[in-house]
Design a protein around this motif. Structure first.
Motif, PDB file in Angstrom:
ATOM      1  N   LYS A 198     103.871 -24.803 103.752  1.00 43.41           N
ATOM      2  CA  LYS A 198     105.079 -24.279 104.393  1.00 43.41           C
ATOM      3  C   LYS A 198     105.292 -22.813 104.011  1.00 43.41           C
ATOM      4  CE  LYS A 198     108.988 -24.349 106.666  1.00 43.41           C
ATOM      5  NZ  LYS A 198     108.994 -24.419 108.145  1.00 43.41           N
ATOM      6  N   ALA A 199     105.133 -22.498 102.734  1.00 39.60           N
ATOM      7  CA  ALA A 199     105.313 -21.110 102.294  1.00 39.60           C
ATOM      8  C   ALA A 199     104.290 -20.195 102.959  1.00 39.60           C
ATOM      9  CB  ALA A 199     105.200 -21.031 100.775  1.00 39.60           C
ATOM     10  N   LEU A 200     103.041 -20.628 103.046  1.00 36.14           N
ATOM     11  CA  LEU A 200     102.000 -19.805 103.643  1.00 36.14           C
ATOM     12  C   LEU A 200     102.248 -19.564 105.125  1.00 36.14           C
ATOM     13  CD1 LEU A 200      98.941 -21.322 101.776  1.00 36.14           C
ATOM     14  CD2 LEU A 200      99.648 -18.925 101.691  1.00 36.14           C
ATOM     15  N   ARG A 201     102.710 -20.568 105.827  1.00 38.34           N
ATOM     16  CA  ARG A 201     103.016 -20.383 107.253  1.00 38.34           C
ATOM     17  C   ARG A 201     104.109 -19.336 107.450  1.00 38.34           C
ATOM     18  NH1 ARG A 201     102.806 -26.841 108.814  1.00 38.34           N
ATOM     19  NH2 ARG A 201     100.553 -26.932 109.203  1.00 38.34           N
ATOM     20  N   ILE A 202     105.119 -19.377 106.596  1.00 38.65           N
ATOM     21  CA  ILE A 202     106.195 -18.383 106.700  1.00 38.65           C
ATOM     22  C   ILE A 202     105.663 -16.985 106.394  1.00 38.65           C
ATOM     23  CG2 ILE A 202     108.379 -17.596 105.704  1.00 38.65           C
ATOM     24  CD1 ILE A 202     109.084 -20.551 105.221  1.00 38.65           C
ATOM     25  N   VAL A 203     104.882 -16.859 105.343  1.00 35.99           N
ATOM     26  CA  VAL A 203     104.361 -15.540 104.960  1.00 35.99           C
ATOM     27  C   VAL A 203     103.527 -14.938 106.090  1.00 35.99           C
ATOM     28  CG1 VAL A 203     102.792 -14.322 103.403  1.00 35.99           C
ATOM     29  CG2 VAL A 203     104.416 -15.981 102.485  1.00 35.99           C
ATOM     30  N   CYS A 204     102.646 -15.731 106.670  1.00 39.79           N
ATOM     31  CA  CYS A 204     101.772 -15.216 107.726  1.00 39.79           C
ATOM     32  C   CYS A 204     102.576 -14.703 108.925  1.00 39.79           C
ATOM     33  CB  CYS A 204     100.799 -16.298 108.182  1.00 39.79           C
ATOM     34  SG  CYS A 204      99.554 -16.709 106.936  1.00 39.79           S
ATOM     35  N   THR A 205     103.705 -15.328 109.191  1.00 40.96           N
ATOM     36  CA  THR A 205     104.527 -14.935 110.337  1.00 40.96           C
ATOM     37  C   THR A 205     105.528 -13.849 109.986  1.00 40.96           C
ATOM     38  OG1 THR A 205     104.346 -17.169 111.260  1.00 40.96           O
ATOM     39  CG2 THR A 205     106.157 -15.786 112.067  1.00 40.96           C
ATOM     40  N   ASP A 206     106.206 -13.982 108.865  1.00 50.69           N
ATOM     41  CA  ASP A 206     107.387 -13.162 108.597  1.00 50.69           C
ATOM     42  C   ASP A 206     107.166 -11.981 107.664  1.00 50.69           C
ATOM     43  OD1 ASP A 206     109.852 -14.472 109.960  1.00 50.69           O
ATOM     44  OD2 ASP A 206     108.720 -16.150 109.136  1.00 50.69           O
ATOM     45  N   LEU A 207     106.121 -11.999 106.843  1.00 51.51           N
ATOM     46  CA  LEU A 207     105.893 -10.851 105.973  1.00 51.51           C
ATOM     47  C   LEU A 207     105.607  -9.578 106.779  1.00 51.51           C
ATOM     48  CD1 LEU A 207     105.590  -9.437 103.293  1.00 51.51           C
ATOM     49  CD2 LEU A 207     103.277 -10.399 103.094  1.00 51.51           C
ATOM     50  N   PRO A 208     104.740  -9.608 107.790  1.00 47.98           N
ATOM     51  CA  PRO A 208     104.531  -8.378 108.570  1.00 47.98           C
ATOM     52  C   PRO A 208     105.810  -7.861 109.217  1.00 47.98           C
ATOM     53  CG  PRO A 208     102.783  -9.959 109.018  1.00 47.98           C
ATOM     54  CD  PRO A 208     103.833 -10.689 108.239  1.00 47.98           C
ATOM     55  N   ALA A 209     106.659  -8.756 109.694  1.00 47.07           N
ATOM     56  CA  ALA A 209     107.914  -8.334 110.330  1.00 47.07           C
ATOM     57  C   ALA A 209     108.849  -7.696 109.317  1.00 47.07           C
ATOM     58  CB  ALA A 209     108.588  -9.530 111.005  1.00 47.07           C
TER      59      ALA A 209
END
Length: 364
Positions: free
Chosen positions: A197-208
């Motif tokens: 779950k944490a990795l999915r969020i990072v992949c999507t939201d860290l660049p934003a």
């Protein structure tokens, strides 16, 4: 037998900071740093203290908190004897507060309620039983259930003014926490679920969040991902990526998240070359919707590049080649004995660590 522990109460979501005013405490000590005190962020927090509460502030915390700083803060804690201790800041601040509290209570002080309020989305220290303290040239990892805060307040608004480079560093720290927890030798189905779950969020939201500091939906999701990854690695442990970062950071004083990000592809490549490690990476890649572990590595390298993170240790500009080579053996030995190494997905030799470090320095 396996176990899954969760000591810390979580307060999060829209205007989470308002929970502070509802807490039944009247004698507070806030541990923070000088920047948060001078920037007005501390004043925003103080607005929400319980009515009638009195508070003192200890704002001397600096990155990579030293044992001397811990001793100084523990003396302040012992003098104030608060019923609520608030750690307000990034990972260094929360780690310092943990070590100060442990020292003060070992000296006979009664433990107060310990609330962590993170201002970066990175370390997950607000829910972990880990703390890192610098003693001389070594970063020492403390692991004790006593260190886990009683409560964590996740207010994304406090991360709004974090510079892009710090957003990148701390975000990659989240990614490293989650990835190492997933491939850990003591991972379970429960920690795997949190890590994914944490990795999915990072992949999507860290660049934003990196591109736009005002992207508050992404900042909210990142501070939650940081916490989720913290829960995962508290239960599953970490690995040699963190061990190497600790050993390097104590000597060269590079931001911990940046070191993790630079080292990560080299550590993954080492593990993918081991038949006893590759399977966990393959499973993780499938969980994240990728074809295989090689695609996972490629995607991590691409994310790192998008965030402007260097490809090698030599590119950081603060690690002298001659000193690096002179200290290489000691760095590898410190990493081998680091408390994160036992849960690495496979056993490693000192020479393995030397080889990884040399590859990471040269960028090969």
């Amino acid at each position: 037998m396996n176990a899954y522990k969760m000591k810390t109460e979580l307060f999060f979501g829209f205007r989470a900071v308002e929970h502070l005013s509802e807490m039944p405490y009247r004698n507070l000590l806030i541990i923070t740093d000088g920047f948060l005190e001078s920037s007005g962020a501390l004043a925003k927090l103080v607005q929400h203290l319980p009515a009638g509460a009195r508070y003192e502030t200890y704002s001397n915390v600096r990155p990579d908190p030293s044992q001397e700083l811990v001793d100084e803060g523990a003396a302040v804690l012992t003098r104030v004897r608060p019923d609520l201790l608030v750690a307000f800041g990034g990972g260094s601040c929360i780690d310092a507060a943990k070590a100060m509290l442990l020292s003060a209570c070992e000296g006979g002080m009664e433990r107060p309620y310990f609330l962590a309020v993170p201002t970066t989305a990175g370390t997950g220290s607000e829910v972990t039983n880990f703390a890192v303290v610098t003693r001389g040239s070594d970063k020492v990892v403390l692991i004790d259930d006593f260190l886990a805060p009683d409560g964590a307040l996740l207010e994304a608004d406090f991360t709004r003014t974090v510079p892009p480079a710090v957003t990148a560093d701390t975000g990659m720290d989240v990614l490293t926490h989650a990835l190492e927890a997933y491939v850990s030798s003591t991972a379970t189905s429960f920690t795997d679920a949190m890590a994914v779950k944490a990795l999915r969020i990072v992949c999507t939201d860290l660049p934003a969040a990196f591109r736009d500091g005002m992207a508050m939906r992404s900042r909210t999701r990142m501070i939650e991902a940081s916490c989720i990854a913290g829960i995962a690695f508290t239960n599953a442990g970490l690995g040699i990526n963190h061990s190497l970062a600790h050993a390097l950071g104590g000597r060269f004083h590079v931001a911990h998240g940046r070191l993790n990000a630079v080292l990560l592809p080299y550590v993954i490549r080492f593990h993918l070359g081991r038949s006893d490690c590759r399977e966990a990476y393959e499973r993780l890649a499938v969980e994240l919707g990728m074809a295989d572990a090689d695609e996972l590595l490629t995607r991590i390298c691409a994310l790192r590049a998008d965030l402007g993170i260097e490809n090698s240790l030599s590119e950081l500009g603060c690690i002298d080649a001659a000193r690096f080579e002179a200290e290489l053996s000691a760095i590898a030995e410190a990493a081998q004995h680091d408390r994160c190494t036992p849960t690495n997905p496979c056993a490693v030799s000192k020479q393995d660590l030397v080889n990884i470090l040399r590859d990471a320095f040269a960028g090969r």
